[in-house]
Enzyme design. Structure first.
Site, PDB file in Angstrom:
ATOM      1  N   PHE A  93       0.834  -1.208   0.000  1.00 30.91           N
ATOM      2  CA  PHE A  93       0.000   0.000   0.000  1.00 30.91           C
ATOM      3  C   PHE A  93       0.866   1.255   0.000  1.00 30.91           C
ATOM      4  O   PHE A  93       1.842   1.336   0.741  1.00 30.91           O
ATOM      5  CB  PHE A  93      -0.888   0.056   1.250  1.00 30.91           C
ATOM      6  CG  PHE A  93      -1.929  -1.019   1.324  1.00 30.91           C
ATOM      7  CD1 PHE A  93      -3.204  -0.811   0.813  1.00 30.91           C
ATOM      8  CD2 PHE A  93      -1.648  -2.244   1.926  1.00 30.91           C
ATOM      9  CE1 PHE A  93      -4.177  -1.788   0.904  1.00 30.91           C
ATOM     10  CE2 PHE A  93      -2.608  -3.231   2.013  1.00 30.91           C
ATOM     11  CZ  PHE A  93      -3.881  -3.006   1.504  1.00 30.91           C
ATOM     12  N   ASP A  94       0.478   2.214  -0.826  1.00 32.34           N
ATOM     13  CA  ASP A  94       0.990   3.571  -0.654  1.00 32.34           C
ATOM     14  C   ASP A  94       0.305   4.130   0.599  1.00 32.34           C
ATOM     15  O   ASP A  94      -0.738   3.623   1.016  1.00 32.34           O
ATOM     16  CB  ASP A  94       0.636   4.400  -1.887  1.00 32.34           C
ATOM     17  CG  ASP A  94       0.987   5.866  -1.713  1.00 32.34           C
ATOM     18  OD1 ASP A  94       2.091   6.150  -1.227  1.00 32.34           O
ATOM     19  OD2 ASP A  94       0.139   6.712  -2.037  1.00 32.34           O
TER      20      ASP A  94
END
Length: 650
Positions: free
Chosen positions: A340-341
């Site tokens: 995930f960013d």
């Protein structure tokens, strides 16, 4: 008084749509007429043979059934054979003609009729899936009420230009993408995002073609022509996704290419070898060979994967999830790591003030100065601080000699005195003592600290934090239950990233990464035999999205980059749709396996029964082909019942 001019429809569009719809309707009507006519004659042929014992008449009626329902099938089979292609159609042609030769014309007619019926059902299933996707394109109106020379004219959307002002009445669909310049309203974006709750829109907000203006009057300035709208781009994504075949689909296609000729040779062997070798009756073994030809028809097997994939793609589209092909549905079922960013993905990407600390007990005085300074800056931190100060009903003061200090903060004068607002580096540069212990308390919580002071001392601090998405924690927990590892790769500092990791329960974090370093991180994970799905906002995460096994872009509505870069686009900003996506993938995988195993098992069973002489042509086509095909189609449609949000498909 507003004048309206009558809209003249686009003749080219109308003609194309009309011809296409007429052709589709004619084909469907023709097929239904063939089914009714051939089916009625077939019933008479059976009655004539078994009740009135008029064998010759029954064979003539059966021949009519074959001609009516099978002429196109036989023609296509023979043409392909001339081109040295052995197809299913030639199997049915040989079986039907052969049945007449051995005196089983009624069964041959039944074979052809039921095969035609099976083909019709396949076409209907494919058409149903196609329509469920392409119906998306009909939601945007073809006309727009456009302001031209002080007059409102109804124009075809093809004739509307970027910059034109378009009027949107309450309850009307929005014809083109644009920016609201007048009015406010709730806009239903369910057609694009799957979100049932309308979004409130006002002046300056973007609206999209195909969404519905629920209540208020709006005027928008068009930002994209009809072929460049978000809806048009979604159409292109969907059309391309329907053409992208999964590995299983490609395998089945290749398998069918060799399977069909193999079964023809096996059927010939069955017809010839036992009678010649063991002196068995030719009649019986020719009948068994013909039955084997019918059984070998791989309709259900060939259909098992593509119909399931189309059903999965349409199920995703209905939920606001655009999947760019069946291979990504397959790949998602193998994913064991989600990367995930942070900003805009696990968080909302909007900073908010969490704490205001005063060291001199005069916060209200210096907050007015801070508000005046930050109001002159365009930095996201500045905007968040100005919003918080206004919420406290504190009026920003007028600042002189404003200066933006890149990467550090801002400065300016009020009543002849100079003030500073910025990070610790700014105050270190001007030689002011920093309250390090106090700052560390807030930094450990993952907050960004902004100091306020002059050249002598620091008056106070403001702590801000990017708001974590409310659903993020439950999504991470849902991934853990599936034994999927969660990783956060972020450009933010270690303290902020670690604080969010601890709050959400993320397994592993990487911080202070540039876009290219994020890409390298994904490459390294893949080298370690991890199947990685990268989730980002589709902008600065583009390299990482492209490198991962499956790139998933959040909030695709309005984002051209995500539509171009990602393999999967979540049209609304809701992380729970990741679980919906996994549910679709899981259910699709299970149903494809069920369909393939079921089709093969029934075929093998019927082959054994054929060799034992316990199978008839009626049973072969009615159960072995039509029946199995119908079950495979209906089973594939179960994918549309996939569980949404948090939860797991079984």
């Amino acid at each position: 008084m507003v004048n309206y001019m009558v809209f003249e429809p686009c003749e080219i569009c109308e003609e194309e749509i009309s011809l296409f719809e007429e052709a589709e309707e004619f084909k469907k009507t023709k097929s239904l007429l063939i089914i009714i006519t051939a089916g009625t004659i077939l019933v008479f042929a059976i009655l004539v043979e078994f009740i009135f014992h008029a064998f010759l008449l029954s064979q003539i009626l059966a021949a009519f059934v074959v001609l009516i329902s099978g002429i196109e099938i036989m023609k296509e089979g023979i043409l392909n054979l001339i081109k040295k292609k052995i197809t299913i159609n030639i199997l049915m042609t040989v079986a039907a003609i052969g049945s007449f030769i051995i005196g089983h014309g009624g069964e041959g007619a039944g074979v052809m009729f039921l095969y035609f019926l099976a083909e019709f059902l396949e076409d209907y299933a494919a058409d149903r899936s196609r329509k469920s996707v392409t119906s998306l394109m009909k939601i945007a109106p073809d006309v727009a009420i456009v302001q031209r020379d002080g007059t409102y004219k109804e124009l075809h959307t093809h004739d509307v230009k970027v910059g034109d002002i378009v009027q949107i009445k309450p309850g009307a669909s929005i014809p083109l993408d644009g920016i609201i310049i007048r009015g406010s309203s709730s806009v239903n974006e369910a057609s694009l995002t799957g979100e049932s709750i309308p979004a409130f829109k006002q002046v300056g907000d973007e609206v999209f073609a195909g969404t519905v203006n629920s209540e208020g009057y709006l005027e928008i300035r068009v930002t994209k022509t009809s072929d460049q709208t978000l809806l048009a781009k979604i159409k292109n994504v969907i059309n391309e996704s329907l053409e992208q075949k999964s590995k299983t689909e490609r395998f089945i296609d290749n398998f069918a290419r060799y399977y069909t000729p193999t079964m023809i040779f096996l059927a010939i062997f069955v017809m010839v070898f036992p009678p010649l070798t063991f002196q068995l009756p030719f009649y019986d073994w020719i009948y068994r060979g013909l039955t084997l030809l019918v059984i070998s028809c791989p309709c259900a097997l060939a259909l098992s994967t593509p119909i399931s994939m189309v059903s999965a793609l349409t199920s995703g589209a209905k939920n606001g999830i655009l999947i760019k092909g069946g291979r990504y549905i397959e790949e998602l079922n193998k994913v064991n790591t989600f990367a995930f960013d942070k900003t805009g993905t696990l968080t909302e990407g909007a900073l908010e003030v969490k704490d205001i600390i005063s060291f001199n007990g005069q916060a209200e005085q210096w907050l007015g100065i801070v508000g005046g300074l930050e109001a002159l800056s365009e930095h996201p931190i500045s905007k968040a601080i100005v919003t918080a100060i206004k919420d406290k009903n504190i009026t920003p003061v007028s600042i002189e000699n404003f200066k933006a200090i890149i990467g550090k903060g801002v400065s300016g004068s009020f009543n002849g005195k100079e003030f500073y607002v910025g990070n610790e580096a700014l105050f270190q540069d001007i030689g002011v003592k920093i309250p390090e212990e106090t700052m560390e308390i807030y930094q450990k919580e993952g907050k960004t600290v902004v100091l306020i002071g002059n050249k002598q001392k620091v008056f106070g601090l403001i702590a801000l934090r990017d708001k974590v998405r409310r659903e993020a924690k439950s999504v991470i927990q849902a991934l853990k239950k599936r034994d999927i590892k969660s990783i956060m790769i972020s450009g933010d500092n270690q303290r902020t990233v670690t604080a969010i990791q601890q709050f959400l329960g993320i397994d592993e974090v990487y911080y202070e990464l540039k876009p290219q370093e994020k890409q390298e991180t994904i490459k390294n994970l893949i080298k370690q035999d991890q199947v990685v799905a990268m989730v980002g906002d589709g902008v600065n995460d583009a390299p990482a999205l492209a490198t991962s096994n499956v790139g998933i872009a959040m909030g695709g509505i309005g984002s051209d980059v995500s539509l171009e870069t990602a393999d999967v686009i979540l049209m609304k900003d809701d992380l729970t749709e990741l679980i919906t996506l996994l549910n679709i993938s899981s259910k699709s995988h299970g149903i494809i396996k069920e369909n393939i195993y079921f089709a093969i098992s029934v075929k093998l069973l019927f082959v054994i029964l054929t060799f034992l002489g316990l199978m008839t042509l009626w049973m072969a086509v009615g159960i072995g082909d039509l029946g199995v095909t119908l079950i495979v189609i209906l089973n594939a449609f179960r994918i549309s019942l996939v569980k949404k949000g948090i939860g797991r498909e079984k």
